[in-house]
Design a protein around this motif. Sequence first.
Motif, PDB file in Angstrom:
ATOM      1  N   TYR A 184       0.920  -1.102  -0.059  1.00 22.36           N
ATOM      2  CA  TYR A 184       0.159   0.079   0.000  1.00 22.36           C
ATOM      3  C   TYR A 184       0.945   1.319  -0.143  1.00 22.36           C
ATOM      4  O   TYR A 184       0.619   2.490  -0.486  1.00 22.36           O
ATOM      5  CB  TYR A 184      -1.003   0.044   1.214  1.00 22.36           C
ATOM      6  N   ALA A 185       2.058   1.183   0.726  1.00 19.44           N
ATOM      7  CA  ALA A 185       2.907   2.311   0.567  1.00 19.44           C
ATOM      8  C   ALA A 185       3.572   2.785  -0.861  1.00 19.44           C
ATOM      9  O   ALA A 185       3.409   3.757  -1.229  1.00 19.44           O
ATOM     10  CB  ALA A 185       4.388   1.969   1.485  1.00 19.44           C
ATOM     11  N   LEU A 186       3.517   1.792  -1.454  1.00 22.80           N
ATOM     12  CA  LEU A 186       3.907   2.088  -2.913  1.00 22.80           C
ATOM     13  C   LEU A 186       2.873   2.592  -3.797  1.00 22.80           C
ATOM     14  O   LEU A 186       3.148   3.497  -4.513  1.00 22.80           O
ATOM     15  CB  LEU A 186       4.417   0.612  -3.705  1.00 22.80           C
ATOM     16  N   LYS A 187       1.790   2.558  -3.537  1.00 25.41           N
ATOM     17  CA  LYS A 187       0.725   3.071  -4.177  1.00 25.41           C
ATOM     18  C   LYS A 187       0.421   4.469  -3.597  1.00 25.41           C
ATOM     19  O   LYS A 187      -0.133   5.239  -4.435  1.00 25.41           O
ATOM     20  CB  LYS A 187      -0.898   2.103  -3.809  1.00 25.41           C
ATOM     21  N   LEU A 188       0.782   4.817  -2.404  1.00 33.62           N
ATOM     22  CA  LEU A 188       0.391   6.067  -2.095  1.00 33.62           C
ATOM     23  C   LEU A 188       1.517   7.233  -2.473  1.00 33.62           C
ATOM     24  O   LEU A 188       1.426   8.059  -2.281  1.00 33.62           O
ATOM     25  CB  LEU A 188       0.431   6.005  -0.362  1.00 33.62           C
ATOM     26  N   LEU A 189       2.799   6.628  -2.668  1.00 30.52           N
ATOM     27  CA  LEU A 189       4.090   7.283  -3.003  1.00 30.52           C
ATOM     28  C   LEU A 189       3.733   8.129  -4.254  1.00 30.52           C
ATOM     29  O   LEU A 189       2.952   7.639  -5.167  1.00 30.52           O
ATOM     30  CB  LEU A 189       5.087   6.477  -3.124  1.00 30.52           C
ATOM     31  N   SER A 190       4.101   9.360  -4.360  1.00 31.35           N
ATOM     32  CA  SER A 190       4.207  10.126  -5.503  1.00 31.35           C
ATOM     33  C   SER A 190       5.391   9.834  -6.323  1.00 31.35           C
ATOM     34  O   SER A 190       6.154   9.175  -5.709  1.00 31.35           O
ATOM     35  CB  SER A 190       3.913  11.558  -5.394  1.00 31.35           C
ATOM     36  N   THR A 191       5.364  10.312  -7.379  1.00 33.36           N
ATOM     37  CA  THR A 191       6.606  10.193  -8.338  1.00 33.36           C
ATOM     38  C   THR A 191       7.959  10.950  -7.478  1.00 33.36           C
ATOM     39  O   THR A 191       7.595  11.795  -7.171  1.00 33.36           O
ATOM     40  CB  THR A 191       6.381  10.940  -9.975  1.00 33.36           C
ATOM     41  N   LYS A 192       8.913  10.284  -7.435  1.00 36.57           N
ATOM     42  CA  LYS A 192      10.141  10.720  -6.568  1.00 36.57           C
ATOM     43  C   LYS A 192       9.966  10.559  -5.154  1.00 36.57           C
ATOM     44  O   LYS A 192      10.680  11.203  -4.433  1.00 36.57           O
ATOM     45  CB  LYS A 192      10.444  11.999  -7.091  1.00 36.57           C
ATOM     46  N   GLY A 193       8.659  10.011  -5.021  1.00 37.23           N
ATOM     47  CA  GLY A 193       8.480   9.804  -3.388  1.00 37.23           C
ATOM     48  C   GLY A 193       9.632   8.651  -2.876  1.00 37.23           C
ATOM     49  O   GLY A 193       9.789   8.142  -3.716  1.00 37.23           O
ATOM     50  N   ARG A 194       9.882   8.888  -1.591  1.00 38.39           N
ATOM     51  CA  ARG A 194      10.946   7.852  -0.996  1.00 38.39           C
ATOM     52  C   ARG A 194      10.137   6.734  -0.077  1.00 38.39           C
ATOM     53  O   ARG A 194       9.284   7.554   0.813  1.00 38.39           O
ATOM     54  CB  ARG A 194      11.744   8.827  -0.141  1.00 38.39           C
ATOM     55  N   LEU A 195      10.762   5.887  -0.175  1.00 34.68           N
ATOM     56  CA  LEU A 195      10.456   4.772   1.017  1.00 34.68           C
ATOM     57  C   LEU A 195      11.577   4.478   1.705  1.00 34.68           C
ATOM     58  O   LEU A 195      12.596   3.972   1.067  1.00 34.68           O
ATOM     59  CB  LEU A 195       9.855   3.531   0.009  1.00 34.68           C
ATOM     60  N   SER A 196      11.540   4.457   2.874  1.00 34.91           N
ATOM     61  CA  SER A 196      12.612   4.278   3.807  1.00 34.91           C
ATOM     62  C   SER A 196      12.264   3.232   4.768  1.00 34.91           C
ATOM     63  O   SER A 196      11.195   3.342   5.414  1.00 34.91           O
ATOM     64  CB  SER A 196      13.135   5.411   4.431  1.00 34.91           C
ATOM     65  N   ILE A 197      13.129   2.168   5.186  1.00 29.74           N
ATOM     66  CA  ILE A 197      12.435   1.060   5.871  1.00 29.74           C
ATOM     67  C   ILE A 197      13.732   0.449   6.661  1.00 29.74           C
ATOM     68  O   ILE A 197      14.634   0.111   6.214  1.00 29.74           O
ATOM     69  CB  ILE A 197      12.084  -0.271   5.051  1.00 29.74           C
ATOM     70  N   ILE A 198      13.717   0.579   8.042  1.00 28.93           N
ATOM     71  CA  ILE A 198      14.597  -0.059   9.037  1.00 28.93           C
ATOM     72  C   ILE A 198      14.147  -1.106   9.485  1.00 28.93           C
ATOM     73  O   ILE A 198      13.064  -1.240  10.330  1.00 28.93           O
ATOM     74  CB  ILE A 198      14.712   1.063  10.238  1.00 28.93           C
ATOM     75  N   SER A 199      14.902  -2.403   9.287  1.00 28.59           N
ATOM     76  CA  SER A 199      14.607  -3.531   9.808  1.00 28.59           C
ATOM     77  C   SER A 199      15.601  -3.978  10.662  1.00 28.59           C
ATOM     78  O   SER A 199      16.776  -3.401  10.768  1.00 28.59           O
ATOM     79  CB  SER A 199      14.764  -4.554   8.373  1.00 28.59           C
ATOM     80  N   PHE A 200      15.289  -5.022  11.611  1.00 28.61           N
ATOM     81  CA  PHE A 200      16.266  -5.390  12.797  1.00 28.61           C
ATOM     82  C   PHE A 200      16.797  -6.887  12.644  1.00 28.61           C
ATOM     83  O   PHE A 200      17.517  -7.328  13.515  1.00 28.61           O
ATOM     84  CB  PHE A 200      15.567  -4.971  14.004  1.00 28.61           C
ATOM     85  N   HIS A 201      16.192  -7.713  11.911  1.00 24.44           N
ATOM     86  CA  HIS A 201      16.572  -9.230  11.713  1.00 24.44           C
ATOM     87  C   HIS A 201      16.523  -9.477  10.179  1.00 24.44           C
ATOM     88  O   HIS A 201      15.873  -9.016   9.253  1.00 24.44           O
ATOM     89  CB  HIS A 201      15.893 -10.068  12.615  1.00 24.44           C
ATOM     90  N   SER A 202      17.170 -10.668  10.133  1.00 16.41           N
ATOM     91  CA  SER A 202      17.292 -11.076   8.361  1.00 16.41           C
ATOM     92  C   SER A 202      16.044 -11.386   7.969  1.00 16.41           C
ATOM     93  O   SER A 202      15.742 -11.076   6.753  1.00 16.41           O
ATOM     94  CB  SER A 202      18.104 -12.195   8.471  1.00 16.41           C
ATOM     95  N   LEU A 203      14.823 -12.024   8.721  1.00 14.90           N
ATOM     96  CA  LEU A 203      13.468 -11.921   8.023  1.00 14.90           C
ATOM     97  C   LEU A 203      12.923 -11.020   7.546  1.00 14.90           C
ATOM     98  O   LEU A 203      12.441 -10.953   6.464  1.00 14.90           O
ATOM     99  CB  LEU A 203      12.723 -12.659   9.116  1.00 14.90           C
ATOM    100  N   GLU A 204      12.973  -9.762   8.269  1.00 15.98           N
ATOM    101  CA  GLU A 204      12.573  -8.642   8.165  1.00 15.98           C
ATOM    102  C   GLU A 204      13.381  -7.920   6.698  1.00 15.98           C
ATOM    103  O   GLU A 204      12.639  -7.743   5.637  1.00 15.98           O
ATOM    104  CB  GLU A 204      12.302  -7.717   8.983  1.00 15.98           C
ATOM    105  N   ASP A 205      14.402  -8.026   7.030  1.00 14.11           N
ATOM    106  CA  ASP A 205      15.360  -7.563   5.823  1.00 14.11           C
ATOM    107  C   ASP A 205      15.158  -8.284   4.655  1.00 14.11           C
ATOM    108  O   ASP A 205      14.964  -7.695   3.432  1.00 14.11           O
ATOM    109  CB  ASP A 205      16.767  -7.289   6.343  1.00 14.11           C
TER     110      ASP A 205
END
Length: 304
Positions: A221-242
Amino acid sequence: MKKYKHIPVLLKESIESLNIKSDGIYIDSTFGCGGHSKIILSKLDKNGKLFSLDKDPEVINIANKITDPRFKFLNINFSDLYKINLKGKVNGILFDLGLSSIQLDNPNRGFSFINDGPLDMRMNQKNGKNAFNWIKKSNFKELYFVFKKFGEENFSKRIARAIYKYNKIKIITRTKELSNLIKLNYNNSYNNKIHPATRIFQAIRIHINNEIEEIKYGLKYALKLLSTKGRLSIISFHSLEDRIVKNFIKLNTINYKYNLNSYIKYKKKKLNKLISLGKIKPSLLEIKKNYRARSAILRVAEKI
């Protein structure tokens, strides 16, 4: 509510990665103690807007202290991101997938294997099955499956069998009780860098909160909400998430240099696509100041 000191991981890097426009629209998908949200707000002018999400009802009081017309808090899950009806208009979305101090440092929440507390582990204590009830009703195969899949623990089978047998004699009700049982069935010589209960507690938490599916839907859903040149930043903490984050970015990335024809084809179809801007890990100095940062990875992508 008791005050908990929370130190956001990769705070400077994650904020900078959003490339904030003063009049832009942003989403902090994991409000927690509000560290990221407050800094994002400080970079917005009167026309900017910030939506902050968190499914934990305990943070509502913290969010309510931010009396700013540019700020709106929503007590919802990642998978409810679609409720923000701003398709193609959001300039940046931040996900911090780690636990907040409100959850980890409060023994009554049941997330900690260091401090004793009831076996709960729910992100929202008003909904769902807690860890105690899940362990109580699970058979050996169910325990083993969850430990192996969501904890990636090498001793999953041994630990699952021990918990199942123990529960037949005395039902496990406390975090310390579970932690001690795990330690008794763990080969300490195998890996002394982390506590033996780390991956098992992680696995239980992920399972009862349905975290993997939440992340997948949240990114979708984040990808659908982003505008052109919009940034997606994700902090993960273990290998499964990453791994989920890395694969999501990879599957939605077009390489300009090597796949130009494909890019033109996709552009005509108006498909949402990303370009990866790489990953960032904490500095040794940050890890020294905040040990919880040691496994964090920030991945950044931009919508094209």
